[in-house]
Design a protein around this motif. Structure first.
Motif, mmCIF file in Angstrom:
data_model
loop_
_atom_site.group_PDB
_atom_site.id
_atom_site.type_symbol
_atom_site.label_atom_id
_atom_site.label_comp_id
_atom_site.label_asym_id
_atom_site.label_seq_id
_atom_site.Cartn_x
_atom_site.Cartn_y
_atom_site.Cartn_z
ATOM 1 N N ALA A 84 0.940 -1.223 -0.056
ATOM 2 C CA ALA A 84 -0.031 -0.071 0.313
ATOM 3 C C ALA A 84 0.667 1.036 -0.021
ATOM 4 C CB ALA A 84 -0.946 -0.139 1.113
ATOM 5 N N ASP A 85 2.071 1.250 0.821
ATOM 6 C CA ASP A 85 2.950 2.385 0.821
ATOM 7 C C ASP A 85 3.245 2.563 -0.707
ATOM 8 O OD1 ASP A 85 2.836 2.957 3.667
ATOM 9 O OD2 ASP A 85 3.960 1.059 3.832
ATOM 10 N N LEU A 86 3.917 1.416 -1.098
ATOM 11 C CA LEU A 86 4.519 1.853 -2.406
ATOM 12 C C LEU A 86 3.487 2.153 -3.446
ATOM 13 C CD1 LEU A 86 6.522 -1.834 -2.718
ATOM 14 C CD2 LEU A 86 7.272 0.568 -2.485
ATOM 15 N N LEU A 183 23.284 1.581 -6.735
ATOM 16 C CA LEU A 183 23.213 2.294 -7.886
ATOM 17 C C LEU A 183 22.120 3.299 -8.058
ATOM 18 C CD1 LEU A 183 23.322 -0.872 -10.414
ATOM 19 C CD2 LEU A 183 25.255 0.658 -9.837
ATOM 20 N N TYR A 184 20.748 3.299 -7.279
ATOM 21 C CA TYR A 184 20.098 4.189 -7.654
ATOM 22 C C TYR A 184 19.267 4.344 -6.062
ATOM 23 C CZ TYR A 184 17.679 0.050 -8.747
ATOM 24 O OH TYR A 184 17.067 -1.543 -8.807
ATOM 25 N N CYS A 185 18.207 5.308 -6.104
ATOM 26 C CA CYS A 185 17.304 5.212 -5.311
ATOM 27 C C CYS A 185 16.293 5.914 -5.396
ATOM 28 C CB CYS A 185 18.238 6.115 -4.033
ATOM 29 S SG CYS A 185 18.293 8.062 -4.541
ATOM 30 N N TYR A 186 15.247 5.447 -4.607
ATOM 31 C CA TYR A 186 13.653 6.075 -4.723
ATOM 32 C C TYR A 186 13.437 6.998 -3.675
ATOM 33 C CZ TYR A 186 12.921 2.463 -8.640
ATOM 34 O OH TYR A 186 12.645 1.710 -9.378
ATOM 35 N N ASN A 187 12.669 7.925 -3.683
ATOM 36 C CA ASN A 187 12.159 8.679 -2.606
ATOM 37 C C ASN A 187 10.748 9.090 -3.036
ATOM 38 O OD1 ASN A 187 14.560 9.642 -0.762
ATOM 39 N ND2 ASN A 187 15.302 9.808 -3.013
ATOM 40 N N SER A 188 9.743 8.802 -1.977
ATOM 41 C CA SER A 188 8.537 9.013 -1.968
ATOM 42 C C SER A 188 8.088 10.502 -2.129
ATOM 43 C CB SER A 188 7.554 8.453 -1.014
ATOM 44 O OG SER A 188 8.090 9.051 0.372
ATOM 45 N N ILE A 189 7.385 10.824 -2.830
ATOM 46 C CA ILE A 189 6.949 12.199 -2.945
ATOM 47 C C ILE A 189 5.864 12.848 -2.261
ATOM 48 C CG2 ILE A 189 5.931 14.017 -4.783
ATOM 49 C CD1 ILE A 189 7.457 12.534 -7.026
ATOM 50 N N PRO A 190 6.000 13.874 -1.598
ATOM 51 C CA PRO A 190 5.087 14.174 -0.509
ATOM 52 C C PRO A 190 3.748 14.242 -1.080
ATOM 53 C CG PRO A 190 7.000 15.320 -0.246
ATOM 54 C CD PRO A 190 7.105 14.885 -1.544
ATOM 55 N N ASP A 191 2.468 13.815 -0.458
ATOM 56 C CA ASP A 191 1.225 13.879 -0.831
ATOM 57 C C ASP A 191 0.412 14.101 0.497
ATOM 58 O OD1 ASP A 191 1.524 11.437 0.256
ATOM 59 O OD2 ASP A 191 1.036 10.217 -1.592
ATOM 60 N N GLU A 196 -7.985 10.906 1.593
ATOM 61 C CA GLU A 196 -8.016 9.498 2.314
ATOM 62 C C GLU A 196 -6.745 8.878 2.965
ATOM 63 O OE1 GLU A 196 -6.510 8.501 -1.735
ATOM 64 O OE2 GLU A 196 -7.928 9.922 -0.631
ATOM 65 N N GLY A 197 -5.857 9.720 2.867
ATOM 66 C CA GLY A 197 -4.461 9.400 3.459
ATOM 67 C C GLY A 197 -3.710 8.277 2.569
ATOM 68 N N THR A 198 -2.851 7.755 3.227
ATOM 69 C CA THR A 198 -1.802 6.676 2.469
ATOM 70 C C THR A 198 -1.374 5.600 3.531
ATOM 71 O OG1 THR A 198 0.098 7.867 2.901
ATOM 72 C CG2 THR A 198 -1.374 8.642 0.730
ATOM 73 N N GLY A 199 -1.135 4.628 2.553
ATOM 74 C CA GLY A 199 -0.473 3.465 3.311
ATOM 75 C C GLY A 199 -1.256 2.435 3.821
ATOM 76 N N PRO A 200 -0.920 1.394 4.535
ATOM 77 C CA PRO A 200 -1.995 0.431 5.008
ATOM 78 C C PRO A 200 -3.105 0.856 5.763
ATOM 79 C CG PRO A 200 0.092 0.112 6.264
ATOM 80 C CD PRO A 200 0.331 1.102 5.012
ATOM 81 N N LEU A 201 -4.199 0.308 5.735
ATOM 82 C CA LEU A 201 -5.424 0.821 6.696
ATOM 83 C C LEU A 201 -5.252 0.268 8.246
ATOM 84 C CD1 LEU A 201 -8.148 1.988 6.664
ATOM 85 C CD2 LEU A 201 -8.900 -0.363 6.090
ATOM 86 N N PHE A 202 -4.603 -0.908 8.552
ATOM 87 C CA PHE A 202 -4.582 -1.244 9.532
ATOM 88 C C PHE A 202 -2.983 -1.169 10.070
ATOM 89 C CE2 PHE A 202 -8.181 -3.486 7.997
ATOM 90 C CZ PHE A 202 -9.167 -3.066 8.845
ATOM 91 N N PRO A 203 -2.832 -1.257 11.477
ATOM 92 C CA PRO A 203 -1.221 -1.242 12.044
ATOM 93 C C PRO A 203 -0.366 -2.265 11.623
ATOM 94 C CG PRO A 203 -3.069 -0.739 13.856
ATOM 95 C CD PRO A 203 -3.823 -1.152 12.366
#
Length: 205
Positions: A84-86, A183-191, A196-203
């Motif tokens: 969900a985060d991805l 070799l490379y990196c990924y950074n999540s872009i602020p949102d 509805e928020g982001t990420g998993p619904l449950f802990p």
């Protein structure tokens, strides 16, 4: 309770979150006042200032603001990334200096001709880029999230794109994510404005 509930509410609204949280244990009467949304809603807003992502659970209607605040604090310490985060975020992608010159010359952020490239994760396990992305080249791509346990504890946790080197996961103070290898990196872009928020619904721990 010496003061009335309205007076107690006014006093508690002047305190910091930790002090209000401590007052919850004083008595049942204090708990009833100190757990009010009118106290914790502004604290949630203050906590969320400058944060890249707001947890989905905290945005559910009907969830008390005290519970939402507590969940956000606990979730901010989470370094285990979920699908969900991805999928909920758009990701900036750029090569590291150690990458071959050919790749660096295709990276607009290294050439100074544009912002970092963007990458997208999808629930079906696919991974895509913008149509104009010169590095991408239109090839098929999939991802996997790998988590290993030893004795009930996480011993290994990483994300892998196709057969490329695995990426380690880290969390920044603004609650954003970084995934990187040599070799490379990924950074999540602020949102943070996603309703509805982001990420998993449950802990997730």
């Amino acid at each position: 309770m010496v003061f009335g509930q309205d007076v107690m509410t006014m006093i508690l609204k002047c305190l910091d979150a930790r002090s209000v949280a401590r007052s919850l244990a004083v008595s049942r009467g204090w708990n009833g006042v100190a757990s009010r949304d009118v106290i914790w809603a502004p604290m949630c807003e203050e906590l969320w200032k400058g944060k890249a992502h707001i947890p989905r659970f905290a945005k559910i209607r009907g969830v008390s603001r005290l519970v939402a605040y507590s969940f956000c604090v606990m979730d901010s310490r989470r370094t285990r990334i979920m699908q969900a985060d991805l999928c909920d975020h758009v990701w900036e992608y750029r090569f590291k200096k150690i990458a071959p010159p050919y790749w660096l010359n295709l990276d607009p952020s290294w050439k100074g001709t544009g912002p970092p490239m963007r990458r997208y994760f999808h629930p079906n396990g696919s991974h895509t880029a913008d149509p104009t992305d010169e590095v991408w080249g239109g090839h098929e791509c999939t991802y996997s999230v790998v988590t290993s346990y030893v004795g009930g504890q996480i011993s290994e946790h990483y994300v892998r794109i196709n057969r490329w080197p695995q990426m380690t996961i880290s969390r920044k103070p603004d609650w954003s994510w970084e995934m990187a290898n040599n070799l490379y990196c990924y950074n999540s872009i602020p949102d943070p404005t996603k309703e509805e928020g982001t990420g998993p619904l449950f802990p997730v721990w």
